[in-house]
Design an enzyme around this catalytic site. Structure first.
Site, PDB file in Angstrom:
ATOM      1  N   GLY A 387      -2.912  38.549 -54.346  1.00  9.82           N
ATOM      2  CA  GLY A 387      -1.742  38.608 -55.202  1.00  9.82           C
ATOM      3  C   GLY A 387      -1.133  39.987 -55.220  1.00  9.82           C
ATOM      4  N   PRO A 388       0.034  40.127 -55.832  1.00  9.93           N
ATOM      5  CG  PRO A 388       2.185  39.617 -56.493  1.00  9.93           C
ATOM      6  CD  PRO A 388       0.803  39.062 -56.484  1.00  9.93           C
ATOM      7  N   PRO A 389       0.241  43.726 -56.544  1.00  8.87           N
ATOM      8  CG  PRO A 389       0.779  45.744 -55.521  1.00  8.87           C
ATOM      9  CD  PRO A 389       1.188  44.315 -55.588  1.00  8.87           C
ATOM     10  N   GLY A 390      -1.239  44.877 -59.611  1.00  7.17           N
ATOM     11  CA  GLY A 390      -1.095  44.847 -61.060  1.00  7.17           C
ATOM     12  C   GLY A 390      -1.279  43.496 -61.702  1.00  7.17           C
ATOM     13  N   GLY A 392      -4.234  41.992 -62.004  1.00  6.24           N
ATOM     14  CA  GLY A 392      -5.547  41.902 -62.644  1.00  6.24           C
ATOM     15  C   GLY A 392      -6.656  41.380 -61.764  1.00  6.24           C
ATOM     16  CE  LYS A 393      -5.003  41.979 -56.012  1.00  2.00           C
ATOM     17  NZ  LYS A 393      -3.817  42.444 -56.731  1.00  2.00           N
ATOM     18  CB  THR A 394      -9.861  45.331 -59.583  1.00  2.00           C
ATOM     19  OG1 THR A 394      -9.260  45.471 -58.297  1.00  2.00           O
ATOM     20  CG2 THR A 394     -11.160  46.118 -59.613  1.00  2.00           C
ATOM     21  CB  SER A 711      13.576  30.390 -48.285  1.00  2.00           C
ATOM     22  OG  SER A 711      13.808  31.747 -48.586  1.00  2.00           O
ATOM     23  CE  LYS A 754      11.936  31.450 -52.381  1.00  2.00           C
ATOM     24  NZ  LYS A 754      12.058  30.655 -51.135  1.00  2.00           N
TER      25      LYS A 754
END
Length: 807
Positions: A387-390, A392-394, A711, A754
């Site tokens: 997922g994108p940075p920030g 909450g993955k870590t 798209s 989107k």
């Protein structure tokens, strides 16, 4: 002693011939200059008539040598330095008696150092120093030797001294490995007592003071007695050393040489008092090996290394290497595991308390806990949060460890290029260590921690190996039960570890590595989700960090939305928390200065006052748009956004011009849209020749931002159809979907982002591919309120929803 060939062969360099060779008129040189340059020598005493090599590398000494070489006689005085000096020796630092030397040969090297071959000429006493800069120069007085020719009684004594010195020196040379056998031949052929004394003295193992005493003795008999006395001492010391060796050999008998050396080392250790400490350390390591719970193979390896350690001297470099290896072996959690918390309800409460949303990931963790409660020997899954940075993955990995009651270890893989970071270094290298996984297990103290492999998409590769390939074994449940670290050289079981990898994109992850992981995507947070995260997590955390809890600080929902929309542009919440923290710091300053005692309520207007001008201006739907303009939808790393597609035409030759930083795929979409319209010109009552007589220019604003992907196909065909038919598109309709030349509309990705972007921009209707209907199920009904979703399968159906009816 050294001759010309030895010096030239040993040292090598550019040869400068300065004389005709050794003993060049030395015997006939009876007259010496009144003054000569003085070259101080550290830890060296040179004697007359002997050939000696010299190394000169200081500027002052080199200037002295250059000065000597221009003189016809090439003479200088060398005298020993009395004491240690930090700079160049002065007149007070050198002995008063030295040796006049003639430079026989000089070699100049690329490092600007001089290698000299010099021959002693005579003993001299230094008088007044006439120069001290740039080098020493002193008056000299030749020291005449006494005792070479005398009465008969003295001649007999001299003969006896010469014979004793020659015999003892020959004996010393034959028994000592330090001295060359050639010296015996030189001594046998030497008739001059003075030269004999000087030759023997130069080869004795004496300090500077001892050799200087011999040099200063002008009486040959006294000099021979001094040499004989030192010879006796050296011979006696050599005999004692031989007796010690013989004694040890007799004690050992026919035992092996290795055992003899060990006995000698043990004797030395007992004398130094080291034996007891070493034995205690060996016993400590032995006990720890027995209690570490190692598998059989590891136990054998550790025991074998312990035996080597007990037999290796503490001064040996291998001693520290083996001890470090054993310390790692006993410190690893071979049989230590943390007890899992298998309460599904409690685990869900922990996950919900730490993170908002992310239901798919939470459900996967709950499923793992549920299966683990039924099958206790379950191998750990290999999860990958993308997922994108920030987003909450870590931190989600930490929550998983807390929910399971396990230890948490984070391994950052960003920028790692060395395979040894994964597998460790072999012990042959200096400073070798195990890889990061073994280090992490030692840090955790258990064999079943949660290990987060952060930024796995940023692993590199170079000449030191490919870490991604090394990770294949670690992240394969069918192989990692016997993971082999190069440092340990024995398998270690990683099957009980719960691995969680994190990545921003999967494009850079090798397919083989991607195949070993269960990929779970984390989409960007919606506006509503960010508001809830701010109220439940970010604002309370910043209030606590900035100490304004007692001030009654509060942010209204409108203020939070303004921060999200006008001051951040991201899929995660990292910058959002940063902006909230900035507001809290400004409030803390006002409270500390007494300007505001509380309670503090920050509304939408107050956000602008505290944070200043807005930093992000989102695209919003317009009330009226001209023909040739269509509203498209785009996915971005920070979520979703709307984009305006503008088209215009002018007289020309049928060329197509594309601007706005479009990528190759987007350019192909424009060409496909133009070709479809041209092939269906009669359906829209278009003049087919206009495609050849008019140029079309398609532009997508925000030209500095690269754009690509298929798209925008529906948007492109709607923009061109609107331009060529004169029918404007509906300003409140946005669209996304890939098109084909057959008029089909194909599915695209990022539907959730989107659709939510369209709602934020004030769009009322969204045209989507029919095959993307399933993606809408992931969006809650509350987020879709107020949106009219139209699903289409063909371009004709799409244009029915996007183009306004002609008036």
């Amino acid at each position: 002693m050294a001759d010309d060939e030895h010096i030239e062969e040993q040292l090598g360099g550019m040869e400068i011939e300065v004389g005709s060779g050794p003993d060049d008129d030395i015997e006939d040189l009876t007259e010496l200059p009144e003054a000569l340059p003085v070259l101080p020598l550290k830890n060296t005493v040179l004697f007359p008539y002997l050939l000696s090599p010299l190394l000169v590398n200081t500027p002052a000494s080199q200037r002295l040598i250059d000065d000597v070489l221009v003189r016809p006689d090439r003479l200088m005085v060398c005298t020993a330095v009395k004491r240690e000096v930090s700079g160049p020796p002065s007149a007070d630092d050198v002995y008063a008696v030295g040796t006049v030397l003639r430079i026989v040969k000089m070699l100049k090297f690329p490092d600007d150092s001089y290698r000299l071959l010099v021959q002693g000429v005579a003993r001299v006493e230094l008088g007044r120093f006439t120069e001290t800069d740039p080098f020493l120069r002193a008056e000299i007085f030749r020291i005449d030797e006494v005792g070479e020719v005398g009465e008969e009684e003295e001649s007999v004594e001299m003969t006896a001294l010469v014979r004793s010195v020659a015999q003892q020196f020959s004996t010393l040379v034959s028994e000592s490995s330090r001295l060359s056998d050639e010296l015996q031949v030189l001594v046998a052929n030497l008739d001059d007592p003075s030269k004999l004394a000087d030759l023997v003295a130069s080869n004795l193992d004496l300090d500077v003071a001892g050799k200087q005493q011999i040099l200063e003795a002008n009486h040959v008999g006294i000099r021979l007695r001094l040499v004989l006395d030192q010879l006796s001492k050296e011979t006696e010391a050599l005999q004692i050393e031989t007796e010690i060796k013989q004694k040890v050999q007799n004690e050992m008998g026919k035992t092996q040489r290795e055992y003899m050396l060990r006995q000698q080392l043990d004797a030395i250790r007992r004398e130094l008092g080291e034996s007891e400490d070493d034995e205690e350390e060996v016993e400590r390591l032995r006990n720890e090996i027995e209690t570490a719970g190692m598998p059989e193979e590891a136990h054998k390896q550790a025991t074998r290394e312990l035996e080597r350690f007990s037999q290796t001297p503490s001064a040996a470099a291998e001693h520290a290497v083996i001890r470090n290896y054993l310390e790692w072996m006993v410190a690893l959690p071979w049989n230590e595991s943390s007890e899992d918390v298998l309460d599904v309800t409690a685990a869900r409460e922990v996950l919900n308390a730490d993170h908002y949303g992310l239901d798919k990931i939470k459900d996967r963790i709950i499923e793992y806990i549920a299966v683990l409660s039924l099958k206790r020997d379950l191998k750990g899954p290999i999860l990958c949060f993308v997922g994108p940075p920030g987003t909450g993955k870590t931190s989600l990995g930490k929550s998983v460890a807390r929910a399971l009651g396990r230890k948490f270890v984070r391994i950052s893989l960003g920028g790692v290029r060395d395979e040894a970071e994964v597998r460790g270094h072999r012990r042959t290298y200096v400073g070798a260590l195990p890889g990061r996984f073994v280090q992490g297990l030692r840090k955790a103290g258990t064999r079943n921690p949660v290990i987060v492999l952060d930024e796995i998409d940023k692993v590199g590769a170079d000449g030191r190996g490919d870490p991604s390939s090394a990770l294949l074994e670690v992240l394969d449940p069918e192989q990692n039960f016997e993971f082999s670290d190069h440092y340990l050289e024995i398998p270690f079981d990683l099957s009980q570890v719960l691995f969680i990898a994190t990545a921003n994109v999967m494009d850079t992850v090798p397919p083989a590595l991607r195949d070993r992981m269960e990929v779970i995507e984390l989409p960007g947070y919606t506006l509503e989700e960010k508001v809830e995260i701010s109220k439940g997590f970010l604002i309370p955390r910043q209030i606590e960090r900035n100490g304004i809890g007692e001030a009654g600080f509060e942010l209204t929902d409108a203020a939070i939305r303004k921060i999200i929309e006008r001051y951040t542009r991201e899929a995660g919440v990292r910058n959002l928390e940063r902006e909230i923290g900035a507001i809290c710091r400004k409030v803390a300053r006002k409270v500390a200065e007494g300007e505001d005692e509380g309670p503090v309520l920050i509304d939408e207007e107050g956000v602008g006052e505290l944070l200043g001008p807005i930093k992000a201006e989102p695209e919003l739907a317009e009330d009226d748009i001209a023909p040739g303009v269509a509203v498209g939808l785009a996915w971005t790393p920070t979520g979703g956004d709307i984009l305006f597609i503008e088209s215009t035409q002018m007289m020309g030759r049928g060329e197509l011009k594309l601007t706005g930083s479009m990528g190759d795929v987007m350019r192909e979409s424009v060409e496909a849209a133009r070709s479809w319209l041209r092939s269906h010109a009669d359906r829209f009552e278009l003049d087919p020749e206009s495609f050849d007589t008019h140029d079309i220019h398609v532009h997508v604003p925000q030209g500095a931002v690269p754009k690509d992907g298929p798209s925008a196909g529906i948007g492109m065909v709607s923009s061109l159809a609107s331009l060529m038919t004169g029918r404007a598109t509906s300003p409140r309709v946005a669209m996304t979907g890939e098109i084909t030349l057959r008029g089909k509309v194909l599915p695209v990705g990022g539907i959730k982002e989107k659709v939510l972007a369209a709602k934020r921009a004030g769009i009322e209707r969204v045209v989507l591919p029919e095959r993307n209907r399933r993606d809408i199920e992931e969006i809650t009904d509350g987020l879709l309120e107020g949106l009219d979703l139209q699903f289409v399968g063909t371009i004709d159906e799409a244009l029915d929803h996007t183009l306004v009816e002609a008036s």
